[in-house]
Design a protein around this motif. Sequence first.
Motif, PDB file in Angstrom:
ATOM      1  N   MET A  47       0.849  -1.184   0.000  1.00 26.69           N
ATOM      2  CA  MET A  47       0.000   0.000   0.000  1.00 26.69           C
ATOM      3  C   MET A  47       0.883   1.232   0.000  1.00 26.69           C
ATOM      4  SD  MET A  47      -2.930   1.096   2.716  1.00 26.69           S
ATOM      5  CE  MET A  47      -1.784   1.210   4.070  1.00 26.69           C
ATOM      6  N   THR A  48       0.700   2.111  -0.969  1.00 27.94           N
ATOM      7  CA  THR A  48       1.529   3.289  -1.094  1.00 27.94           C
ATOM      8  C   THR A  48       0.835   4.489  -0.470  1.00 27.94           C
ATOM      9  OG1 THR A  48       2.419   2.454  -3.169  1.00 27.94           O
ATOM     10  CG2 THR A  48       2.734   4.789  -2.714  1.00 27.94           C
ATOM     11  N   VAL A  49       1.487   5.126   0.467  1.00 35.15           N
ATOM     12  CA  VAL A  49       0.926   6.312   1.070  1.00 35.15           C
ATOM     13  C   VAL A  49       1.935   7.431   0.973  1.00 35.15           C
ATOM     14  CG1 VAL A  49      -0.536   5.054   2.659  1.00 35.15           C
ATOM     15  CG2 VAL A  49       1.755   5.681   3.377  1.00 35.15           C
ATOM     16  N   GLY A  50       1.469   8.662   1.158  1.00 33.12           N
ATOM     17  CA  GLY A  50       2.368   9.787   1.091  1.00 33.12           C
ATOM     18  C   GLY A  50       1.600  11.074   1.068  1.00 33.12           C
ATOM     19  N   ALA A  51       2.304  12.172   0.936  1.00 31.85           N
ATOM     20  CA  ALA A  51       1.659  13.470   1.007  1.00 31.85           C
ATOM     21  C   ALA A  51       1.012  13.861  -0.314  1.00 31.85           C
ATOM     22  CB  ALA A  51       2.689  14.528   1.402  1.00 31.85           C
ATOM     23  N   SER A  52       1.465  13.284  -1.447  1.00 32.22           N
ATOM     24  CA  SER A  52       0.955  13.680  -2.748  1.00 32.22           C
ATOM     25  C   SER A  52      -0.401  13.055  -3.030  1.00 32.22           C
ATOM     26  CB  SER A  52       1.941  13.277  -3.844  1.00 32.22           C
ATOM     27  OG  SER A  52       2.096  11.876  -3.871  1.00 32.22           O
ATOM     28  N   ALA A  53      -1.151  13.729  -3.910  1.00 34.93           N
ATOM     29  CA  ALA A  53      -2.455  13.209  -4.301  1.00 34.93           C
ATOM     30  C   ALA A  53      -2.285  12.055  -5.269  1.00 34.93           C
ATOM     31  CB  ALA A  53      -3.283  14.312  -4.941  1.00 34.93           C
ATOM     32  N   SER A  54      -3.323  11.261  -5.404  1.00 40.42           N
ATOM     33  CA  SER A  54      -3.302  10.138  -6.320  1.00 40.42           C
ATOM     34  C   SER A  54      -3.508  10.631  -7.741  1.00 40.42           C
ATOM     35  CB  SER A  54      -4.422   9.162  -5.949  1.00 40.42           C
ATOM     36  OG  SER A  54      -5.683   9.759  -6.221  1.00 40.42           O
ATOM     37  N   PRO A  55      -3.160   9.806  -8.741  1.00 48.42           N
ATOM     38  CA  PRO A  55      -3.400  10.195 -10.136  1.00 48.42           C
ATOM     39  C   PRO A  55      -4.869  10.502 -10.409  1.00 48.42           C
ATOM     40  CG  PRO A  55      -1.897   8.341 -10.040  1.00 48.42           C
ATOM     41  CD  PRO A  55      -2.405   8.552  -8.642  1.00 48.42           C
ATOM     42  N   GLU A  56      -5.793   9.794  -9.749  1.00 52.03           N
ATOM     43  CA  GLU A  56      -7.210  10.021 -10.016  1.00 52.03           C
ATOM     44  C   GLU A  56      -7.657  11.406  -9.551  1.00 52.03           C
ATOM     45  OE1 GLU A  56      -9.660   7.233  -7.971  1.00 52.03           O
ATOM     46  OE2 GLU A  56      -9.045   7.885  -5.982  1.00 52.03           O
ATOM     47  N   LYS A  57      -6.929  12.032  -8.631  1.00 49.90           N
ATOM     48  CA  LYS A  57      -7.258  13.388  -8.211  1.00 49.90           C
ATOM     49  C   LYS A  57      -6.502  14.430  -9.024  1.00 49.90           C
ATOM     50  CE  LYS A  57      -7.428  16.624  -4.360  1.00 49.90           C
ATOM     51  NZ  LYS A  57      -7.083  16.921  -2.958  1.00 49.90           N
ATOM     52  N   PRO A  65      -4.618   4.955   1.276  1.00 53.86           N
ATOM     53  CA  PRO A  65      -3.642   4.674   0.211  1.00 53.86           C
ATOM     54  C   PRO A  65      -3.784   5.655  -0.944  1.00 53.86           C
ATOM     55  CG  PRO A  65      -5.383   3.027   0.223  1.00 53.86           C
ATOM     56  CD  PRO A  65      -5.568   3.845   1.456  1.00 53.86           C
ATOM     57  N   ARG A  66      -2.673   6.082  -1.493  1.00 52.39           N
ATOM     58  CA  ARG A  66      -2.709   7.030  -2.608  1.00 52.39           C
ATOM     59  C   ARG A  66      -2.971   6.340  -3.937  1.00 52.39           C
ATOM     60  NH1 ARG A  66      -3.319   9.399   1.210  1.00 52.39           N
ATOM     61  NH2 ARG A  66      -2.373  11.348   1.922  1.00 52.39           N
ATOM     62  N   ARG A  67      -2.791   5.033  -3.974  1.00 55.98           N
ATOM     63  CA  ARG A  67      -3.065   4.279  -5.183  1.00 55.98           C
ATOM     64  C   ARG A  67      -3.739   2.961  -4.806  1.00 55.98           C
ATOM     65  NH1 ARG A  67       1.373   7.228  -6.474  1.00 55.98           N
ATOM     66  NH2 ARG A  67       1.528   8.034  -8.620  1.00 55.98           N
ATOM     67  N   GLY A  68      -4.499   2.428  -5.741  1.00 56.96           N
ATOM     68  CA  GLY A  68      -5.117   1.139  -5.520  1.00 56.96           C
ATOM     69  C   GLY A  68      -6.487   1.241  -4.876  1.00 56.96           C
ATOM     70  N   ALA A  69      -7.159   0.108  -4.838  1.00 55.66           N
ATOM     71  CA  ALA A  69      -8.507   0.040  -4.279  1.00 55.66           C
ATOM     72  C   ALA A  69      -8.481   0.131  -2.761  1.00 55.66           C
ATOM     73  CB  ALA A  69      -9.178  -1.264  -4.713  1.00 55.66           C
ATOM     74  N   GLU A 119      -8.594   0.270  -9.753  1.00 54.70           N
ATOM     75  CA  GLU A 119      -7.798   0.887  -8.687  1.00 54.70           C
ATOM     76  C   GLU A 119      -8.547   2.053  -8.042  1.00 54.70           C
ATOM     77  OE1 GLU A 119      -3.913   1.811 -10.276  1.00 54.70           O
ATOM     78  OE2 GLU A 119      -3.234  -0.225  -9.858  1.00 54.70           O
ATOM     79  N   ARG A 120      -9.815   1.856  -7.802  1.00 55.01           N
ATOM     80  CA  ARG A 120     -10.648   2.889  -7.192  1.00 55.01           C
ATOM     81  C   ARG A 120     -11.038   2.494  -5.774  1.00 55.01           C
ATOM     82  NH1 ARG A 120     -14.869   4.109 -12.188  1.00 55.01           N
ATOM     83  NH2 ARG A 120     -13.448   5.389 -13.438  1.00 55.01           N
ATOM     84  N   GLY A 121     -11.312   3.499  -4.971  1.00 56.32           N
ATOM     85  CA  GLY A 121     -11.816   3.253  -3.628  1.00 56.32           C
ATOM     86  C   GLY A 121     -13.310   3.463  -3.579  1.00 56.32           C
ATOM     87  N   VAL A 122     -13.929   2.980  -2.509  1.00 57.47           N
ATOM     88  CA  VAL A 122     -15.363   3.173  -2.325  1.00 57.47           C
ATOM     89  C   VAL A 122     -15.644   3.399  -0.848  1.00 57.47           C
ATOM     90  CG1 VAL A 122     -15.889   0.708  -2.023  1.00 57.47           C
ATOM     91  CG2 VAL A 122     -17.661   2.252  -2.880  1.00 57.47           C
ATOM     92  N   ILE A 123     -16.626   4.241  -0.582  1.00 58.84           N
ATOM     93  CA  ILE A 123     -17.039   4.550   0.791  1.00 58.84           C
ATOM     94  C   ILE A 123     -18.301   3.765   1.089  1.00 58.84           C
ATOM     95  CG2 ILE A 123     -17.757   6.380   2.374  1.00 58.84           C
ATOM     96  CD1 ILE A 123     -16.233   8.334   0.407  1.00 58.84           C
TER      97      ILE A 123
END
Length: 248
Positions: A1-11, A43-47, A121-125
């Motif tokens: 799982m990649t995390v960090g301060a930058s936004a994901s590509p989808e944003k 996570p900044r990327r992935g589901a 590679e999308r998330g869902v709430i």
Amino acid sequence: MTVGASASPEKSRPSIFWPLAAIVIPLVGLLARIELRGSENLPRRGAFVLAPNHHSEIDPLIVAIATWRAGRAPRFLAKESLFRIPVVGWVLKASGMVPVARSRGAAAQALAQAKELASSERGVIVYPEGTLTRDPGLWPMRGKSGAIRLALAGDIPLIPLAQWGTQAVMPRYGKLSLLPLRKPITVLIGEPLDVSDLRGRTDQAAIQEGTERLMAAITALLEELRGEKAPPERWDPTQHGQAETGKL
């Protein structure tokens, strides 16, 4: 799982969320001052499956803004019938909302949705309570299985979230309170839930265990925000003669 301060590509890539955010965030900012904690846990990327508590009709709007600020596009489960409505259906499809078909079995539906989330590679709430809590003190009530089924079906990170303060902006089943402006709301994103021992299982015992772990994690986050302990037993509407849908 990649995390960090930058936004994901989808944003960072242009999408329907850009104009929506440009309109909605400033307007909501007049009503509420949102403090976001724990954004590094998303996570900044992935589901991913993000599971919040729910005690006000305005919760989805606040959680959507928090998710966007944390670097991801906010997508929710939506009834399949809504996708057939002109304009509304187009917006739902364009924004990547996830359809829910009532006629399909829970396990089969979760598997299909999980595969789609993983491949895109999308998330869902997903609100694990399914509706506004019936607990008199606004603590999380008994959870339902949708979030854990989805996470287990696709081996997707399951992330608890707690938010507190929305009840001052719009009380449960109440009216929007405009004044005073910029009421404080705090959103706390927790660490991904450890359900590694339940992976690959679809039996009812595993689903119940995973659901209970999730609700316990959400409750613990809310205890941190409220600075108090939740009741020892989780509220169960069926034991109090309450319907699980509609107003109290």
